[in-house]
Design a protein around this motif. Structure first.
Motif, PDB file in Angstrom:
ATOM      1  N   MET A  28       0.839  -1.208   0.000  1.00  0.00           N
ATOM      2  CA  MET A  28       0.000   0.000   0.000  1.00  0.00           C
ATOM      3  C   MET A  28       0.875   1.259   0.000  1.00  0.00           C
ATOM      4  SD  MET A  28      -2.958   1.170   2.660  1.00  0.00           S
ATOM      5  CE  MET A  28      -4.154   0.244   1.716  1.00  0.00           C
ATOM      6  N   ASN A  29       0.430   2.295  -0.741  1.00  0.00           N
ATOM      7  CA  ASN A  29       1.175   3.551  -0.837  1.00  0.00           C
ATOM      8  C   ASN A  29       1.066   4.335   0.466  1.00  0.00           C
ATOM      9  OD1 ASN A  29       2.232   6.023  -1.420  1.00  0.00           O
ATOM     10  ND2 ASN A  29       1.031   6.364  -3.290  1.00  0.00           N
ATOM     11  N   SER A  30       2.160   4.342   1.263  1.00  0.00           N
ATOM     12  CA  SER A  30       2.103   5.007   2.567  1.00  0.00           C
ATOM     13  C   SER A  30       2.296   6.518   2.447  1.00  0.00           C
ATOM     14  CB  SER A  30       3.147   4.410   3.511  1.00  0.00           C
ATOM     15  OG  SER A  30       4.424   4.568   2.945  1.00  0.00           O
ATOM     16  N   ASN A  31       2.495   7.018   1.204  1.00  0.00           N
ATOM     17  CA  ASN A  31       2.576   8.479   1.007  1.00  0.00           C
ATOM     18  C   ASN A  31       1.203   9.130   0.985  1.00  0.00           C
ATOM     19  OD1 ASN A  31       5.355   8.618   0.824  1.00  0.00           O
ATOM     20  ND2 ASN A  31       5.299   7.983  -1.322  1.00  0.00           N
ATOM     21  N   ILE A  32       0.179   8.311   0.969  1.00  0.00           N
ATOM     22  CA  ILE A  32      -1.197   8.824   1.008  1.00  0.00           C
ATOM     23  C   ILE A  32      -1.631   8.869   2.475  1.00  0.00           C
ATOM     24  CG2 ILE A  32      -3.610   8.319   0.380  1.00  0.00           C
ATOM     25  CD1 ILE A  32      -2.047   8.917  -2.111  1.00  0.00           C
ATOM     26  N   THR A  33      -1.985  10.054   2.942  1.00  0.00           N
ATOM     27  CA  THR A  33      -2.479  10.173   4.322  1.00  0.00           C
ATOM     28  C   THR A  33      -4.001  10.091   4.323  1.00  0.00           C
ATOM     29  OG1 THR A  33      -0.602  11.534   4.954  1.00  0.00           O
ATOM     30  CG2 THR A  33      -2.531  11.654   6.380  1.00  0.00           C
ATOM     31  N   ILE A  34      -4.508   9.138   5.083  1.00  0.00           N
ATOM     32  CA  ILE A  34      -5.964   8.948   5.187  1.00  0.00           C
ATOM     33  C   ILE A  34      -6.453   9.532   6.514  1.00  0.00           C
ATOM     34  CG2 ILE A  34      -7.849   7.265   5.221  1.00  0.00           C
ATOM     35  CD1 ILE A  34      -6.013   5.287   3.799  1.00  0.00           C
ATOM     36  N   GLY A  35      -7.326  10.495   6.440  1.00  0.00           N
ATOM     37  CA  GLY A  35      -7.944  11.035   7.652  1.00  0.00           C
ATOM     38  C   GLY A  35      -9.155  10.198   8.029  1.00  0.00           C
ATOM     39  N   ILE A  36      -9.129   9.671   9.244  1.00  0.00           N
ATOM     40  CA  ILE A  36     -10.283   8.896   9.727  1.00  0.00           C
ATOM     41  C   ILE A  36     -11.199   9.867  10.475  1.00  0.00           C
ATOM     42  CG2 ILE A  36     -11.055   6.991  11.191  1.00  0.00           C
ATOM     43  CD1 ILE A  36      -8.314   5.683  10.765  1.00  0.00           C
TER      44      ILE A  36
END
Ligand SMILES: Cc1cc2nc3c(=O)[nH]c(=O)nc-3n(C[C@H](O)[C@H](O)[C@H](O)COP(=O)(O)O)c2cc1C
Length: 194
Positions: free
Chosen positions: A1-9
């Motif tokens: 998985m691309n860890s450069n993408i920040t996912i806001g929960i």
């Protein structure tokens, strides 16, 4: 998985004794174990009043300190997972209010939806989709529906309980996260540099 993408929960419930924190913690644990970079956007902590900006968000003329704080947090994310309970066959007013505060910070980003409720929060998720579309969020197809009757252990109606997800839930959540990260990567090209 691309860890450069920040996912806001986005934790979409704000009341004391909420189950939202439990569901969001599970989402965060699964996401991190899956290699995702996540940030918790807890609406209870942002404590936004009912929308009090003089100009519509689409103009970006934010004036209130709470708006600037919320805008900075959302702007820092490439994608979102909205964790929403079902309240009266829809999602909570706090979520609508938090969305209405901003525009550019949401636009051309991806999102996945996690609903929960007595029947899995399906109606909350379905009610949220057209709202996300209006602020330019691309919501992925796979959704997670946590059923309080079968994915939680409760000792009574007022017990907050604990989450014990059925076997299909974790793979579904991972699939949803994969879709969110793929779309967020594709949408990056549409966004002006921050
Ligand atoms: C105001 C309110 C309305 C609710 N309406 C529904 C509903 O329409 N359908 C449903 O399945 N559950 C409904 N519930 C049950 C909630 O989904 C359940 O209590 C859930 O834990 C709420 O999320 P929270 O604990 O994070 O606030 C409702 C709960 C509240 C507080």
């Amino acid at each position: 998985m691309n860890s450069n993408i920040t996912i806001g929960i986005v934790v979409g419930s704000t009341r004391p004794q909420r189950r939202g924190g439990i569901v969001a913690d599970w989402v965060q644990q699964v996401a991190e174990a899956h290699g995702a970079t996540v940030e918790l956007l807890d609406l209870a902590a942002f404590d936004l009043p009912m929308l009090d900006e003089p100009s519509p968000a689409v103009r970006g003329d934010y004036t209130r300190p709470h708006t600037l704080r919320w805008a900075a947090a959302v702007a820092g994310c490439d994608a979102f997972v909205f964790v929403v309970p079902e309240y009266n066959h829809s999602f909570p007013a706090a979520v609508k209010n938090a969305i209405d505060y901003l525009f550019a910070e949401w636009k051309d980003k991806a999102a996945g939806l996690v609903g929960y409720g007595v029947q899995g929060g399906v109606r909350a998720v379905e009610a949220l989709r057209p709202v996300l579309a209006e602020v330019g969020i691309a919501d992925v197809r796979t959704q997670v529906c946590v059923n309080l009757m079968t994915d939680f252990v409760l000792t009574g109606p007022t017990d907050v309980g604990r989450i014990v997800p059925a076997g299909h839930q974790e793979p579904t959540l991972r699939r949803m996260l994969d879709e969110v990260v793929a779309w967020a990567g594709a949408l990056r090209g549409l966004r002006a540099p921050a």
